[in-house]
Design a protein around this motif. Sequence first.
Motif, PDB file in Angstrom:
ATOM      1  N   GLN A   1       0.839  -1.206   0.000  1.00  0.00           N
ATOM      2  CA  GLN A   1       0.000   0.000   0.000  1.00  0.00           C
ATOM      3  C   GLN A   1       0.874   1.257   0.000  1.00  0.00           C
ATOM      4  OE1 GLN A   1      -3.285  -0.109  -0.487  1.00  0.00           O
ATOM      5  NE2 GLN A   1      -3.437  -2.319  -0.253  1.00  0.00           N
TER       6      GLN A   1
ATOM      7  N   ASN B   1      -2.286  -9.351  -6.457  1.00  0.00           N
ATOM      8  CA  ASN B   1      -2.545  -9.908  -5.134  1.00  0.00           C
ATOM      9  C   ASN B   1      -3.713 -10.866  -5.233  1.00  0.00           C
ATOM     10  OD1 ASN B   1      -3.413  -9.852  -2.082  1.00  0.00           O
ATOM     11  ND2 ASN B   1      -1.443  -8.824  -2.167  1.00  0.00           N
TER      12      ASN B   1
ATOM     13  N   ILE C   1      -5.823 -11.325  -2.029  1.00  0.00           N
ATOM     14  CA  ILE C   1      -6.644 -11.119  -0.835  1.00  0.00           C
ATOM     15  C   ILE C   1      -7.638  -9.993  -1.100  1.00  0.00           C
ATOM     16  CG2 ILE C   1      -6.608 -10.536   1.620  1.00  0.00           C
ATOM     17  CD1 ILE C   1      -3.767 -11.795   1.657  1.00  0.00           C
ATOM     18  N   PRO C   2      -8.956 -10.318  -1.092  1.00  0.00           N
ATOM     19  CA  PRO C   2      -9.978  -9.340  -1.482  1.00  0.00           C
ATOM     20  C   PRO C   2      -9.911  -8.004  -0.738  1.00  0.00           C
ATOM     21  CG  PRO C   2     -10.968 -11.511  -1.248  1.00  0.00           C
ATOM     22  CD  PRO C   2      -9.539 -11.620  -0.755  1.00  0.00           C
ATOM     23  N   GLU C   3      -9.693  -8.024   0.555  1.00  0.00           N
ATOM     24  CA  GLU C   3      -9.648  -6.766   1.324  1.00  0.00           C
ATOM     25  C   GLU C   3      -8.478  -5.896   0.895  1.00  0.00           C
ATOM     26  OE1 GLU C   3     -11.729  -9.940   3.467  1.00  0.00           O
ATOM     27  OE2 GLU C   3      -9.667  -9.845   2.739  1.00  0.00           O
ATOM     28  N   ARG C   4      -7.362  -6.513   0.635  1.00  0.00           N
ATOM     29  CA  ARG C   4      -6.186  -5.753   0.203  1.00  0.00           C
ATOM     30  C   ARG C   4      -6.367  -5.237  -1.215  1.00  0.00           C
ATOM     31  NH1 ARG C   4      -1.041  -9.072   2.755  1.00  0.00           N
ATOM     32  NH2 ARG C   4      -1.612  -8.679   4.925  1.00  0.00           N
TER      33      ARG C   4
ATOM     34  N   GLU D   1      -9.209  -4.443  -2.584  1.00  0.00           N
ATOM     35  CA  GLU D   1     -10.151  -3.323  -2.490  1.00  0.00           C
ATOM     36  C   GLU D   1      -9.449  -2.059  -1.989  1.00  0.00           C
ATOM     37  OE1 GLU D   1     -13.212  -1.194  -3.335  1.00  0.00           O
ATOM     38  OE2 GLU D   1     -13.121  -3.330  -3.825  1.00  0.00           O
ATOM     39  N   LEU D   2      -8.573  -2.203  -1.016  1.00  0.00           N
ATOM     40  CA  LEU D   2      -7.819  -1.062  -0.505  1.00  0.00           C
ATOM     41  C   LEU D   2      -6.947  -0.465  -1.610  1.00  0.00           C
ATOM     42  CD1 LEU D   2      -7.931  -0.680   2.783  1.00  0.00           C
ATOM     43  CD2 LEU D   2      -5.487  -0.562   2.412  1.00  0.00           C
TER      44      LEU D   2
ATOM     45  N   ARG E   1      -7.499  -0.619  -4.811  1.00  0.00           N
ATOM     46  CA  ARG E   1      -8.414   0.075  -5.738  1.00  0.00           C
ATOM     47  C   ARG E   1      -8.798   1.449  -5.211  1.00  0.00           C
ATOM     48  NH1 ARG E   1     -12.074  -5.000  -6.791  1.00  0.00           N
ATOM     49  NH2 ARG E   1     -10.858  -5.956  -8.447  1.00  0.00           N
ATOM     50  N   SER E   2      -9.000   1.534  -3.897  1.00  0.00           N
ATOM     51  CA  SER E   2      -9.396   2.822  -3.316  1.00  0.00           C
ATOM     52  C   SER E   2      -8.290   3.864  -3.453  1.00  0.00           C
ATOM     53  CB  SER E   2      -9.807   2.658  -1.847  1.00  0.00           C
ATOM     54  OG  SER E   2      -8.677   2.469  -1.017  1.00  0.00           O
TER      55      SER E   2
ATOM     56  N   THR F   1      -6.077  -3.492 -10.363  1.00  0.00           N
ATOM     57  CA  THR F   1      -5.776  -4.701  -9.598  1.00  0.00           C
ATOM     58  C   THR F   1      -5.901  -5.961 -10.440  1.00  0.00           C
ATOM     59  OG1 THR F   1      -8.051  -4.841  -8.797  1.00  0.00           O
ATOM     60  CG2 THR F   1      -6.480  -3.650  -7.424  1.00  0.00           C
TER      61      THR F   1
ATOM     62  N   ASP G   1      -6.177 -10.069  -9.624  1.00  0.00           N
ATOM     63  CA  ASP G   1      -6.314 -11.143  -8.640  1.00  0.00           C
ATOM     64  C   ASP G   1      -5.775 -12.416  -9.278  1.00  0.00           C
ATOM     65  OD1 ASP G   1      -7.044 -13.155  -6.898  1.00  0.00           O
ATOM     66  OD2 ASP G   1      -9.103 -12.455  -6.653  1.00  0.00           O
TER      67      ASP G   1
END
Length: 102
Positions: free
Chosen positions: A24, A42, A44-47, A49-50, A52-53, A58, A60
């Motif tokens: 990040q 990556n 890991i969905p949460e990472r 999404e972060l 992308r924010s 991204t 996957d």
Amino acid sequence: MAAENAQIQKGDTVAVWGCGPVGQFAIASAMMLGAARVIVINRIPERIELARSLGAITVDYSENDVSVLVVLKDLTGGTGPDACIDAVGLEAHSSDLQGAAR
């Protein structure tokens, strides 16, 4: 530090493997140095999404039909990224002894 060592120039396309805390920071640093696009790899969905924010593109790699090499070539018109950053930690594969051996 990785973004600085990669000598990112304004308008570059940067690929970052891993988007945990270090990834990040690499994303944000690449953008601060003028990268036009940051592509993050990556699973890991949460990472993801972060990332992308923050404005990253991204990938996957855990999706069945994803070839990171093909995606990078597609996103860069066949030339590949201008800079690459490895921000994957030691725990990327597994935290057990067998994973550490790999």
